[in-house]
Design a protein around this motif. Structure first.
Motif, PDB file in Angstrom:
ATOM      1  N   ILE A 263       0.904  -1.507  -0.068  1.00  0.00           N
ATOM      2  CA  ILE A 263      -0.227  -0.044  -0.003  1.00  0.00           C
ATOM      3  C   ILE A 263       0.264   1.255   0.212  1.00  0.00           C
ATOM      4  O   ILE A 263       1.871   0.991   0.215  1.00  0.00           O
ATOM      5  N   LEU A 264       0.190   2.337  -0.933  1.00  0.00           N
ATOM      6  CA  LEU A 264       0.995   3.608  -0.321  1.00  0.00           C
ATOM      7  C   LEU A 264      -0.162   4.521  -0.542  1.00  0.00           C
ATOM      8  O   LEU A 264      -1.347   5.106  -0.763  1.00  0.00           O
ATOM      9  N   GLN A 265       0.476   5.440   0.956  1.00  0.00           N
ATOM     10  CA  GLN A 265      -0.588   6.947   1.311  1.00  0.00           C
ATOM     11  C   GLN A 265       0.656   7.474   1.314  1.00  0.00           C
ATOM     12  O   GLN A 265       1.179   7.739   1.539  1.00  0.00           O
ATOM     13  N   GLU A 266      -0.141   8.973  -0.036  1.00  0.00           N
ATOM     14  CA  GLU A 266       0.724  10.184   0.162  1.00  0.00           C
ATOM     15  C   GLU A 266      -1.121  11.173   0.443  1.00  0.00           C
ATOM     16  O   GLU A 266      -1.912  10.949  -0.329  1.00  0.00           O
ATOM     17  N   LEU A 267      -0.560  12.082   1.287  1.00  0.00           N
ATOM     18  CA  LEU A 267      -1.556  12.953   2.123  1.00  0.00           C
ATOM     19  C   LEU A 267      -0.745  14.704   1.942  1.00  0.00           C
ATOM     20  O   LEU A 267       0.412  14.565   2.002  1.00  0.00           O
ATOM     21  N   LYS A 268      -1.497  15.275   1.708  1.00  0.00           N
ATOM     22  CA  LYS A 268      -0.947  16.378   1.544  1.00  0.00           C
ATOM     23  C   LYS A 268      -2.123  17.609   1.709  1.00  0.00           C
ATOM     24  O   LYS A 268      -2.646  17.446   1.231  1.00  0.00           O
ATOM     25  N   PHE A 269      -1.507  18.182   2.310  1.00  0.00           N
ATOM     26  CA  PHE A 269      -2.398  19.464   3.356  1.00  0.00           C
ATOM     27  C   PHE A 269      -1.926  20.891   2.656  1.00  0.00           C
ATOM     28  O   PHE A 269      -0.974  20.581   3.628  1.00  0.00           O
ATOM     29  N   LYS A 270      -2.496  21.273   2.878  1.00  0.00           N
ATOM     30  CA  LYS A 270      -1.925  22.951   2.325  1.00  0.00           C
ATOM     31  C   LYS A 270      -3.226  23.614   2.942  1.00  0.00           C
ATOM     32  O   LYS A 270      -4.220  23.924   2.398  1.00  0.00           O
ATOM     33  N   ASN A 271      -2.397  24.911   4.052  1.00  0.00           N
ATOM     34  CA  ASN A 271      -4.092  25.618   3.861  1.00  0.00           C
ATOM     35  C   ASN A 271      -3.459  26.929   4.318  1.00  0.00           C
ATOM     36  O   ASN A 271      -1.899  27.255   4.553  1.00  0.00           O
TER      37      ASN A 271
ATOM     38  N   ASP B 157      -5.568  13.049  -1.590  1.00  0.00           N
ATOM     39  CA  ASP B 157      -5.255  12.925  -0.531  1.00  0.00           C
ATOM     40  C   ASP B 157      -5.056  11.250  -1.390  1.00  0.00           C
ATOM     41  O   ASP B 157      -6.150  11.120  -2.480  1.00  0.00           O
ATOM     42  N   LYS B 158      -3.792  10.525  -1.620  1.00  0.00           N
ATOM     43  CA  LYS B 158      -4.204   9.653  -2.821  1.00  0.00           C
ATOM     44  C   LYS B 158      -3.859   8.468  -2.295  1.00  0.00           C
ATOM     45  O   LYS B 158      -2.416   8.504  -0.953  1.00  0.00           O
ATOM     46  N   SER B 159      -4.211   6.924  -2.459  1.00  0.00           N
ATOM     47  CA  SER B 159      -3.601   5.685  -2.138  1.00  0.00           C
ATOM     48  C   SER B 159      -3.619   4.848  -3.093  1.00  0.00           C
ATOM     49  O   SER B 159      -4.510   4.079  -3.781  1.00  0.00           O
ATOM     50  N   GLU B 160      -3.054   3.572  -3.222  1.00  0.00           N
ATOM     51  CA  GLU B 160      -2.874   2.858  -3.796  1.00  0.00           C
ATOM     52  C   GLU B 160      -2.891   1.336  -3.427  1.00  0.00           C
ATOM     53  O   GLU B 160      -1.713   1.644  -1.750  1.00  0.00           O
ATOM     54  N   VAL B 161      -3.504   0.108  -4.012  1.00  0.00           N
ATOM     55  CA  VAL B 161      -3.535  -0.637  -2.788  1.00  0.00           C
ATOM     56  C   VAL B 161      -2.840  -2.137  -4.200  1.00  0.00           C
ATOM     57  O   VAL B 161      -3.767  -1.655  -5.656  1.00  0.00           O
ATOM     58  N   ARG B 162      -1.692  -2.860  -4.352  1.00  0.00           N
ATOM     59  CA  ARG B 162      -1.293  -3.585  -5.607  1.00  0.00           C
ATOM     60  C   ARG B 162      -1.258  -5.513  -4.712  1.00  0.00           C
ATOM     61  O   ARG B 162      -0.584  -5.090  -3.627  1.00  0.00           O
ATOM     62  N   ILE B 163      -1.596  -6.068  -5.726  1.00  0.00           N
ATOM     63  CA  ILE B 163      -1.757  -7.635  -4.834  1.00  0.00           C
ATOM     64  C   ILE B 163      -0.870  -7.871  -5.135  1.00  0.00           C
ATOM     65  O   ILE B 163      -0.934  -8.473  -6.962  1.00  0.00           O
ATOM     66  N   VAL B 164      -0.191  -8.851  -5.341  1.00  0.00           N
ATOM     67  CA  VAL B 164       1.369  -9.795  -5.609  1.00  0.00           C
ATOM     68  C   VAL B 164       1.111 -11.164  -6.107  1.00  0.00           C
ATOM     69  O   VAL B 164       1.217 -11.123  -4.374  1.00  0.00           O
ATOM     70  N   SER B 165       1.006 -11.746  -6.739  1.00  0.00           N
ATOM     71  CA  SER B 165       1.013 -13.354  -6.415  1.00  0.00           C
ATOM     72  C   SER B 165       2.552 -13.672  -6.116  1.00  0.00           C
ATOM     73  O   SER B 165       3.469 -12.711  -6.254  1.00  0.00           O
ATOM     74  N   ASP B 166       2.677 -15.115  -5.340  1.00  0.00           N
ATOM     75  CA  ASP B 166       4.230 -16.209  -5.440  1.00  0.00           C
ATOM     76  C   ASP B 166       4.927 -15.430  -7.244  1.00  0.00           C
ATOM     77  O   ASP B 166       6.021 -15.340  -6.446  1.00  0.00           O
ATOM     78  N   ALA B 167       3.890 -15.624  -7.584  1.00  0.00           N
ATOM     79  CA  ALA B 167       5.031 -16.135  -9.239  1.00  0.00           C
ATOM     80  C   ALA B 167       5.516 -14.341  -9.859  1.00  0.00           C
ATOM     81  O   ALA B 167       5.835 -13.975 -10.258  1.00  0.00           O
ATOM     82  N   GLY B 168       5.098 -13.194  -8.265  1.00  0.00           N
ATOM     83  CA  GLY B 168       5.588 -11.967  -8.811  1.00  0.00           C
ATOM     84  C   GLY B 168       3.879 -11.196  -9.466  1.00  0.00           C
ATOM     85  O   GLY B 168       4.638 -10.458 -10.373  1.00  0.00           O
ATOM     86  N   GLN B 169       3.104 -11.779 -10.128  1.00  0.00           N
ATOM     87  CA  GLN B 169       2.092 -11.408 -10.884  1.00  0.00           C
ATOM     88  C   GLN B 169       1.122 -10.502 -10.049  1.00  0.00           C
ATOM     89  O   GLN B 169       0.794 -10.913  -9.086  1.00  0.00           O
ATOM     90  N   ILE B 170       1.295  -9.452 -11.014  1.00  0.00           N
ATOM     91  CA  ILE B 170      -0.214  -8.325 -10.603  1.00  0.00           C
ATOM     92  C   ILE B 170      -1.385  -8.963 -10.378  1.00  0.00           C
ATOM     93  O   ILE B 170      -1.555  -9.035 -11.542  1.00  0.00           O
ATOM     94  N   ILE B 171      -1.920  -9.483  -9.697  1.00  0.00           N
ATOM     95  CA  ILE B 171      -3.391  -9.736  -9.368  1.00  0.00           C
ATOM     96  C   ILE B 171      -4.546  -8.879  -9.522  1.00  0.00           C
ATOM     97  O   ILE B 171      -5.684  -9.062  -9.785  1.00  0.00           O
ATOM     98  N   PHE B 172      -3.536  -8.002  -9.223  1.00  0.00           N
ATOM     99  CA  PHE B 172      -5.242  -6.739  -8.418  1.00  0.00           C
ATOM    100  C   PHE B 172      -4.291  -5.115  -7.887  1.00  0.00           C
ATOM    101  O   PHE B 172      -3.518  -5.406  -7.503  1.00  0.00           O
ATOM    102  N   GLN B 173      -5.080  -4.759  -8.749  1.00  0.00           N
ATOM    103  CA  GLN B 173      -5.064  -3.357  -8.610  1.00  0.00           C
ATOM    104  C   GLN B 173      -5.650  -2.245  -8.126  1.00  0.00           C
ATOM    105  O   GLN B 173      -6.585  -2.386  -8.819  1.00  0.00           O
TER     106      GLN B 173
END
Ligand SMILES: *[C@@H]1O[C@H](CO)[C@@H](O)[C@H](O)[C@H]1NC(C)=O
Ligand SMILES: *[C@@H]1O[C@H](CO)[C@@H](O)[C@H](O)[C@H]1NC(C)=O
Ligand SMILES: *[C@@H]1O[C@H](CO)[C@@H](O)[C@H](O)[C@H]1NC(C)=O
Ligand SMILES: *[C@@H]1O[C@H](CO)[C@@H](O)[C@H](O)[C@H]1NC(C)=O
Ligand SMILES: *[C@@H]1O[C@H](CO)[C@@H](O)[C@H](O)[C@H]1NC(C)=O
Ligand SMILES: *[C@@H]1O[C@H](CO)[C@@H](O)[C@H](O)[C@H]1NC(C)=O
Ligand SMILES: *[C@@H]1O[C@H](CO)[C@@H](O)[C@H](O)[C@H]1NC(C)=O
Ligand SMILES: *[C@@H]1O[C@H](CO)[C@@H](O)[C@H](O)[C@H]1NC(C)=O
Length: 618
Positions: free
Chosen positions: A467-475, A494-510
């Motif tokens: 997972i990657l979460q990037e939060l930018k706040f400006k006021n 607010d940006k977030s990414e979730v990536r699931i990779v199999s044992d074989a190194g294949q991205i199976i979900f993003q």
């Protein structure tokens, strides 16, 4: 876990001058609507898209609570026993809250919990003497594991005070509606996921929806991506006598709950509910304390009896501590995620005339915030009790926070293996203050970046979730004209990414989600013609933009509200005023579109158009 912290403070000239600026505040309309009651009750609403199953007839209907919320302040929530309807087959559930109110009343915060797990956070509209009513519907299918159980306690909290002045009693009906949606389409191959975590739901686009073929769409079904509901929901909430929410009073106030997680959980998401009140209701417009300190020192030396509204000034001075806030989520003392909430404005906020009859974004259905916790399962599956806690960075009184832990369990084993592989959080905060007397500029910028990954080995296989979460706040807050003109500008990304990779190194979900919340408020406050009154001229722009990609399906939401007007105020009462609000809402998912535009002025709806056509994208 280690945190990188950068703190930079720039302080310049501090010279106190005279008079005190006013701030975003909270009002009622006691005198404004005390005309004779000639009209019938008016319907209020929040602009939002219909639920995916709104076109279907409910299979079963369960009216669960009818209650008049009058003097409920300080009382525990109202509770009833919940069991799902007998002999009813359902795939989806909607929660419906109907409310009516007449008279004079403040806006109030409310929530519904099932077995201590929050299902909806909502707030009330401020009534008129003619009476108002509204209807909120929320898709609560994600709470199915609870909704399928018998003999749970359903609790509803709405703290209200009724007396000679504040006469409004909120009359509410709470109903569950159960739908059986057979139009569910099987997952297309690109979305194949372990244990079919996601599925596509959709219906054939009726030709009526796009008669002009304005846009070249994928020539296929319309889709709404939905997640398989969790197998178990563990509330991370308070005991319940004061409501199940934790009341967070200041930046050091940490509330925790110990949770034991089943050892066969292969996915975890924490859903956070949050609302802000009291001196932090308008946190995004709060200047730093040093600003008030200098102003107050000057006030004591130069007390001027003809000054406007002493009580209001006092209230203003307590609304400080700068404009940066972040709800921090910790497990066993380690920060695992955070939320900068969308600035929901309640119906008494900023200028209450803006919110008649269209309420502000989120007022009837406050957003909740999901954080993916799967990579952390490696820390949580030891069968021991782990402490989940919440804190509000820089917060002042008070915040209402609680959460639901959604867990998916491996039916094929009693224990899965998991390990956290890496965690790499970064945080920076910069503040800049420049002020001279009542005029000045305050800026805060904060950035947080969290990268975490971990593997979970269940009967479905060994998958690594990153997972990657990037939060930018400006006021930025600017005071000019001796503090009478105030400009607040805020942007949260607010940006977030979730990536699931199999044992074989294949991205199976993003999946990726990017949300931005730009906010702009301009307020000019001037003394009124009569003593003790003042006038406020305000313009407001508040929006939410969300881009979501799940597998190969994209959705975008743009919801924008613009209001302007003035009001004459005595204490916290609006005496007269003029206001208009425009809202444009557009949602696009796959080849499905929904848009709605509304305009209201002086409490009357002038325009309200809905379209299912997709605009031509250039
Ligand atoms: C109601 O309003 C009308 C016109 O504004 C006025 O003539 C009438 O006297 C009012 N009635 C009451 C009971 O105040
Ligand atoms: C709520 O109050 C209204 C008006 O007084 C009354 O008609 C209604 O019966 C009350 N409902 C409940 C559930 O007490
Ligand atoms: C349940 O529903 C089925 C089909 O509608 C019906 O035949 C059956 O009698 C129902 N059972 C009960 C206990 O209501
Ligand atoms: C609540 O339900 C009752 C009974 O169906 C109905 O009379 C009342 O109008 C409802 N209240 C609201 C606010 O919709
Ligand atoms: C699961 O996969 C990760 C990454 O490929 C590996 O380090 C780990 O040893 C695997 N776990 C099991 C139980 O196979
Ligand atoms: C600010 O107040 C001072 C002192 O009363 C006054 O001289 C000055 O004109 C005011 N400035 C503005 C912009 O109103
Ligand atoms: C406001 O006016 C009333 C009556 O006109 C008077 O009694 C009161 O003292 C005035 N208040 C201030 C703050 O000047
Ligand atoms: C709203 O009120 C203002 C001031 O009374 C008036 O000028 C304006 O025309 C009103 N707008 C509508 C749509 O009634």
């Amino acid at each position: 876990m280690h945190t990188f912290l950068l703190l930079l403070i720039l302080l310049s000239l501090i010279i106190p001058l005279y008079s005190l600026p006013f701030h975003q505040s909270h009002f009622t309309k006691q005198h404004l609507h005390q005309k004779n009651t000639t009209s019938s009750p008016q319907e209020y609403f929040e602009v939002t898209k219909p639920l995916p199953f709104d076109g279907l007839n409910a299979r079963c209907k369960l009216p669960i609570l009818t209650h008049n919320f009058s003097n409920t302040y300080g009382l525990p929530p109202v509770s009833v026993t919940y069991s799902p309807p007998i002999n009813c087959t359902w795939t989806h559930v909607a929660l419906e809250i109907q409310v009516s109110c007449r008279g004079e009343q403040y806006d109030r915060i409310a929530a519904v919990w099932l077995s201590g797990a929050e299902l909806i956070r909502t707030s009330t509209a401020e009534p008129t003497n003619d009476g108002i009513f509204w209807n909120v519907r929320k898709d609560v299918t994600r709470y199915s594991s609870l909704l399928a159980q018998d003999n749970l306690i359903l609790s509803v909290m709405l703290e209200n005070i009724v007396n000679d002045v504040f006469t409004g009693v909120y009359q509410a009906n709470v109903t569950f509606l159960y739908y059986n949606d057979n139009t569910v389409i099987v997952s297309p191959p690109l979305l194949a996921l372990p244990s079919e975590n996601y599925r596509m739901m959709g219906r054939k686009l009726k030709s009526l929806n796009n008669p002009l073929n304005l846009k070249v769409n994928y020539d296929k079904d319309s889709f709404d991506l939905e997640e398989k509901p969790a197998d178990l929901i563990i509330p991370i909430s308070a005991v319940g006598d004061d409501g199940f929410w934790f009341r967070i009073q200041n930046a050091l106030d940490i509330h925790s709950k110990g949770v034991r997680i089943p050892r066969n959980a292969y996915r975890a998401v924490i859903e956070i509910y949050v609302s802000f009140h009291g001196n932090d209701e308008f946190w995004y417009s709060n200047p730093p304390d040093s600003y008030f300190k200098n102003v107050n020192d000057y006030e004591v030396r130069n007390r001027n009896p003809s000054d406007l509204c002493a009580s209001m000034k006092k209230a203003s001075a307590e609304r400080g501590h700068g404009a940066y806030r972040e709800v921090l989520v910790m497990v066993d003392g380690n920060l695992i995620g955070s939320v900068v909430p969308f600035p929901v404005i309640f119906t008494g906020g900023i200028n209450p005339l803006f919110w008649e009859p269209v309420v502000s974004i989120g007022a009837f259905d406050l957003p909740s915030y999901d954080l993916e916790l799967t990579p952390y399962l490696g820390m949580l599956l030891d069968g021991k009790v782990h402490s989940f806690s919440f804190q509000v960075a820089d917060g002042i009184s008070f915040w209402l926070v609680d959460a639901n832990l959604h867990l998916w369990l491996d039916a094929g084993s009693v224990e899965v293996q998991a390990r956290i592989r890496s965690s790499d959080p970064e945080f920076s905060l910069e503040r800049e203050l420049k002020f001279q007397g009542l005029d000045g500029e305050f800026e805060v910028e904060a950035e947080r970046k969290t990268k975490t990954s971990g593997w979970v080995h269940s009967t479905a296989g060994n998958f690594t979730t990153s997972i990657l979460q990037e939060l930018k706040f400006k006021n930025s807050i600017k005071f000019s004209n001796n503090g009478t003109l105030k400009l607040v500008e805020q942007k949260v990304k607010d940006k977030s990414e979730v990536r699931i990779v199999s044992d074989a190194g294949q991205i199976i979900f993003q999946t990726s989600t990017e949300r931005t919340y730009p906010l702009k408020i301009t307020t000019e406050t001037l003394p009124g013609k009569e003593n003790d009154t003042y006038s406020m001229t305000t313009s407001l722009k508040n929006s939410i933009e969300e881009k979501k990609t799940v597998g190969n399906v994209q959705s975008t939401l743009k919801n924008n509200q613009e209001s302007s007007g003035w009001m004459s105020v005595k204490d916290h009462e609006v005496l007269s005023g003029v206001a208009n609000t425009q809202q444009s809402y557009s949602y696009k998912a796959g080849s499905e579109c929904y848009s709605r535009n509304v305009a209201a002025e002086n409490g009357t709806l002038l325009a309200d158009t809905t379209s299912l056509l997709c605009a031509i994208s250039l």
